[in-house]
Design an enzyme around this catalytic site. Sequence first.
Site, PDB file in Angstrom:
ATOM      1  N   SER A 171      36.329   2.845  38.676  1.00  0.00           N
ATOM      2  CA  SER A 171      35.828   4.177  38.250  1.00  0.00           C
ATOM      3  C   SER A 171      37.013   5.062  37.695  1.00  0.00           C
ATOM      4  O   SER A 171      38.228   5.151  38.265  1.00  0.00           O
ATOM      5  CB  SER A 171      35.056   5.038  39.423  1.00  0.00           C
ATOM      6  OG  SER A 171      34.164   4.333  39.737  1.00  0.00           O
ATOM      7  N   VAL A 174      24.144  15.359  42.004  1.00  0.00           N
ATOM      8  CA  VAL A 174      24.392  16.710  41.250  1.00  0.00           C
ATOM      9  C   VAL A 174      23.257  17.392  40.800  1.00  0.00           C
ATOM     10  O   VAL A 174      23.098  18.310  40.265  1.00  0.00           O
ATOM     11  CB  VAL A 174      25.629  16.505  40.197  1.00  0.00           C
ATOM     12  CG1 VAL A 174      26.756  16.143  40.574  1.00  0.00           C
ATOM     13  CG2 VAL A 174      24.910  15.502  39.148  1.00  0.00           C
ATOM     14  N   ALA A 217      22.392   8.189  32.177  1.00  0.00           N
ATOM     15  CA  ALA A 217      21.150   8.394  31.407  1.00  0.00           C
ATOM     16  C   ALA A 217      20.489   7.062  31.566  1.00  0.00           C
ATOM     17  O   ALA A 217      21.160   6.202  32.256  1.00  0.00           O
ATOM     18  CB  ALA A 217      21.509   8.173  29.670  1.00  0.00           C
ATOM     19  N   TYR A 229      24.754   5.219  21.875  1.00  0.00           N
ATOM     20  CA  TYR A 229      25.258   6.255  22.976  1.00  0.00           C
ATOM     21  C   TYR A 229      24.170   7.206  23.191  1.00  0.00           C
ATOM     22  O   TYR A 229      24.000   7.781  24.035  1.00  0.00           O
ATOM     23  CB  TYR A 229      26.359   6.588  22.644  1.00  0.00           C
ATOM     24  CG  TYR A 229      27.080   7.569  23.697  1.00  0.00           C
ATOM     25  CD1 TYR A 229      27.616   6.738  24.821  1.00  0.00           C
ATOM     26  CD2 TYR A 229      27.394   8.732  23.860  1.00  0.00           C
ATOM     27  CE1 TYR A 229      28.085   7.181  25.831  1.00  0.00           C
ATOM     28  CE2 TYR A 229      28.181   9.318  24.623  1.00  0.00           C
ATOM     29  CZ  TYR A 229      28.538   8.725  25.840  1.00  0.00           C
ATOM     30  OH  TYR A 229      29.125   9.290  26.789  1.00  0.00           O
ATOM     31  N   LYS A 241      26.906  14.983  26.127  1.00  0.00           N
ATOM     32  CA  LYS A 241      28.455  14.936  25.954  1.00  0.00           C
ATOM     33  C   LYS A 241      28.684  16.201  25.095  1.00  0.00           C
ATOM     34  O   LYS A 241      29.754  16.894  25.260  1.00  0.00           O
ATOM     35  CB  LYS A 241      29.039  14.023  25.230  1.00  0.00           C
ATOM     36  CG  LYS A 241      29.334  12.790  26.346  1.00  0.00           C
ATOM     37  CD  LYS A 241      29.849  13.149  27.714  1.00  0.00           C
ATOM     38  CE  LYS A 241      30.203  11.881  28.572  1.00  0.00           C
ATOM     39  NZ  LYS A 241      30.383  12.075  30.184  1.00  0.00           N
ATOM     40  N   LEU A 291      31.959   0.565  35.983  1.00  0.00           N
ATOM     41  CA  LEU A 291      30.640   0.059  36.211  1.00  0.00           C
ATOM     42  C   LEU A 291      29.694   0.792  35.090  1.00  0.00           C
ATOM     43  O   LEU A 291      28.776  -0.080  35.058  1.00  0.00           O
ATOM     44  CB  LEU A 291      30.173   0.679  37.679  1.00  0.00           C
ATOM     45  CG  LEU A 291      28.991   0.502  38.431  1.00  0.00           C
ATOM     46  CD1 LEU A 291      28.719  -1.040  38.766  1.00  0.00           C
ATOM     47  CD2 LEU A 291      28.703   1.313  39.720  1.00  0.00           C
TER      48      LEU A 291
HETATM   49  P1  NAD Z   1      31.331   4.942  36.941  1.00  0.00           P
HETATM   50  O1  NAD Z   1      30.013   4.383  37.002  1.00  0.00           O
HETATM   51  O2  NAD Z   1      32.480   4.595  37.733  1.00  0.00           O
HETATM   52  O3  NAD Z   1      31.242   6.600  37.041  1.00  0.00           O
HETATM   53  C1  NAD Z   1      30.227   7.322  36.698  1.00  0.00           C
HETATM   54  C2  NAD Z   1      29.817   8.090  38.154  1.00  0.00           C
HETATM   55  O4  NAD Z   1      28.610   8.999  38.062  1.00  0.00           O
HETATM   56  C3  NAD Z   1      29.413   7.232  39.352  1.00  0.00           C
HETATM   57  O5  NAD Z   1      30.186   7.485  40.685  1.00  0.00           O
HETATM   58  C4  NAD Z   1      27.905   7.655  39.603  1.00  0.00           C
HETATM   59  O6  NAD Z   1      27.726   7.453  41.253  1.00  0.00           O
HETATM   60  C5  NAD Z   1      28.096   9.040  39.201  1.00  0.00           C
HETATM   61  N1  NAD Z   1      26.666   9.441  38.997  1.00  0.00           N
HETATM   62  C6  NAD Z   1      25.607   9.315  38.447  1.00  0.00           C
HETATM   63  N2  NAD Z   1      24.470   9.819  38.498  1.00  0.00           N
HETATM   64  C7  NAD Z   1      24.815  10.813  39.574  1.00  0.00           C
HETATM   65  C8  NAD Z   1      24.234  12.025  40.110  1.00  0.00           C
HETATM   66  N3  NAD Z   1      22.860  12.206  40.010  1.00  0.00           N
HETATM   67  N4  NAD Z   1      25.065  12.643  41.022  1.00  0.00           N
HETATM   68  C9  NAD Z   1      26.053  12.343  41.449  1.00  0.00           C
HETATM   69  N5  NAD Z   1      27.031  11.347  40.826  1.00  0.00           N
HETATM   70  C10 NAD Z   1      26.173  10.767  39.809  1.00  0.00           C
HETATM   71  O7  NAD Z   1      31.804   5.314  35.490  1.00  0.00           O
HETATM   72  P2  NAD Z   1      32.982   5.766  34.634  1.00  0.00           P
HETATM   73  O8  NAD Z   1      33.136   5.276  33.311  1.00  0.00           O
HETATM   74  O9  NAD Z   1      34.045   5.958  35.518  1.00  0.00           O
HETATM   75  O10 NAD Z   1      32.483   7.032  34.335  1.00  0.00           O
HETATM   76  C11 NAD Z   1      32.964   8.247  34.654  1.00  0.00           C
HETATM   77  C12 NAD Z   1      33.122   9.601  33.415  1.00  0.00           C
HETATM   78  O11 NAD Z   1      33.775   8.969  32.377  1.00  0.00           O
HETATM   79  C13 NAD Z   1      31.554   9.625  32.853  1.00  0.00           C
HETATM   80  O12 NAD Z   1      31.336  11.081  32.773  1.00  0.00           O
HETATM   81  C14 NAD Z   1      31.685   8.821  31.659  1.00  0.00           C
HETATM   82  O13 NAD Z   1      30.686   9.512  30.702  1.00  0.00           O
HETATM   83  C15 NAD Z   1      33.083   9.240  30.957  1.00  0.00           C
HETATM   84  N6  NAD Z   1      33.452   8.179  30.205  1.00  0.00           N
HETATM   85  C16 NAD Z   1      33.524   6.733  30.429  1.00  0.00           C
HETATM   86  C17 NAD Z   1      33.949   6.000  29.303  1.00  0.00           C
HETATM   87  C18 NAD Z   1      33.951   4.560  29.638  1.00  0.00           C
HETATM   88  O14 NAD Z   1      34.103   3.885  28.520  1.00  0.00           O
HETATM   89  N7  NAD Z   1      34.011   4.210  30.797  1.00  0.00           N
HETATM   90  C19 NAD Z   1      34.690   6.636  28.114  1.00  0.00           C
HETATM   91  C20 NAD Z   1      34.572   8.197  28.006  1.00  0.00           C
HETATM   92  C21 NAD Z   1      34.049   8.717  29.073  1.00  0.00           C
HETATM   93  O1  0WE Z   2      29.588   7.692  29.098  1.00  0.00           O
HETATM   94  C1  0WE Z   2      29.810   6.528  29.093  1.00  0.00           C
HETATM   95  C2  0WE Z   2      28.781   5.664  29.858  1.00  0.00           C
HETATM   96  C3  0WE Z   2      27.762   6.279  30.724  1.00  0.00           C
HETATM   97  C4  0WE Z   2      26.752   5.830  31.256  1.00  0.00           C
HETATM   98  C5  0WE Z   2      26.596   4.548  31.500  1.00  0.00           C
HETATM   99  C6  0WE Z   2      25.272   3.835  32.207  1.00  0.00           C
HETATM  100  C7  0WE Z   2      24.997   2.386  32.117  1.00  0.00           C
HETATM  101  C8  0WE Z   2      24.116   2.240  33.264  1.00  0.00           C
HETATM  102  C9  0WE Z   2      25.504   6.710  31.544  1.00  0.00           C
HETATM  103  N1  0WE Z   2      24.372   6.334  32.193  1.00  0.00           N
HETATM  104  C10 0WE Z   2      24.195   4.826  32.195  1.00  0.00           C
HETATM  105  N2  0WE Z   2      23.148   4.505  32.772  1.00  0.00           N
HETATM  106  C11 0WE Z   2      22.929   3.270  33.297  1.00  0.00           C
HETATM  107  O2  0WE Z   2      21.865   2.922  33.592  1.00  0.00           O
HETATM  108  N3  0WE Z   2      30.544   5.797  28.125  1.00  0.00           N
HETATM  109  C12 0WE Z   2      31.357   6.618  27.497  1.00  0.00           C
HETATM  110  C13 0WE Z   2      30.693   4.287  28.000  1.00  0.00           C
HETATM  111  C14 0WE Z   2      29.946   3.829  27.084  1.00  0.00           C
HETATM  112  O3  0WE Z   2      28.637   3.850  27.113  1.00  0.00           O
HETATM  113  C15 0WE Z   2      27.989   3.360  25.781  1.00  0.00           C
HETATM  114  C16 0WE Z   2      28.897   3.328  24.862  1.00  0.00           C
HETATM  115  C17 0WE Z   2      30.145   3.772  25.803  1.00  0.00           C
HETATM  116  C18 0WE Z   2      31.496   3.688  25.197  1.00  0.00           C
HETATM  117  C19 0WE Z   2      26.635   3.242  25.596  1.00  0.00           C
HETATM  118  C20 0WE Z   2      26.212   2.727  24.179  1.00  0.00           C
HETATM  119  C21 0WE Z   2      27.335   2.865  23.395  1.00  0.00           C
HETATM  120  C22 0WE Z   2      28.583   3.049  23.443  1.00  0.00           C
END
Ligand code: NAD
Ligand code: 0WE
Length: 259
Positions: free
Chosen positions: A20, A66, A97, A159, A166, A198
Amino acid sequence: MAGRFDGKRGLVLGVANKRSIAWAIARRLADEGAELAFTFQGERIESSVRELAAGVSSPLVTACDVRSDEDVARVFTDVGEAFGGSLDLLVHSVAFAAAEDLEGRFTDTPRDRFWLALDVSAYSLVATARAAEPLFEAAGGGSIVTMTYLGGERAVPHYNVMGVAKAALDSSVKYLAWDLGQKNVRVNAISAGPVRTLAARSIAGFPTMEAIVEERAPLHRHIDADDVGSAAGFLLSDDARNVTGTTLYVDSGFHAMGM
Ligand code: NAD
Ligand code: 0WE
């Protein structure tokens, strides 16, 4: 060793596992002296979050969905008790989502799942910032960091509703920065490029996105969660004392390109 966060107390929302982004940020803060509380969502990840938190001697690990006002209120009561009524740092790294809305057409997003994505991914920042406000005030100020993505500003295929969420989050950062500036609380976002977490791994076409970053980003390479940890360390530290309401891009420069 003297660290930038010696004597600082923080709350981290959004650790699911060691990959994470929230965990990379937490490690950075803890390495530099911060004392951290954690929340997790759902019993499925409770044990992994407790294990990670124990590794940084966390005094508080507690459940928080949340979407629940009761959960949010309880968490900040518990944080107040654990930290003697004050808080310096808040890390918001939560988004969700429905999986079916991250494929296919945005046009087909139903009303209930549109609001679900905005509730979890955008309103949660407003709710937690408000609940943190008295604790920040007791500390004489504070700093909030949230995680965003370019898909909130431009259309990134698939997305979809997360992009709309966002956009709401990005705007909330600016309005919160205005309100909380009065209390010496700063509010900023990090816009990260794709990171294999994840939440990202389950997305079809993730390897394609990485290939596009390698080809088109000025630095021609991916970022990792530790890169985000470094940026968050800056924004949350006193080095950024006059930085608020902004977005720091950690994306190898991808956002700067038009082609
Ligand atoms: P992650 O799955 O490790 O973290 C997402 C977290 O959201 C998880 O800990 C999950 O338990 C929590 N969550 C979801 N629904 C929830 C709820 N109802 N109440 C409380 N917690 C809840 O994945 P990540 O990639 O570390 O995502 C963290 C943040 O980074 C997100 O805001 C994501 O949009 C953002 N982000 C991710 C990427 C990427 O490519 N991974 C890029 C840009 C931004
Ligand atoms: O913010 C994100 C991902 C957030 C996310 C991911 C999931 C996967 C599992 C939110 N909700 C869910 N629900 C699930 O059931 N990113 C910035 C990573 C990401 O996600 C994409 C991207 C990128 C980059 C989805 C489509 C296209 C690009």
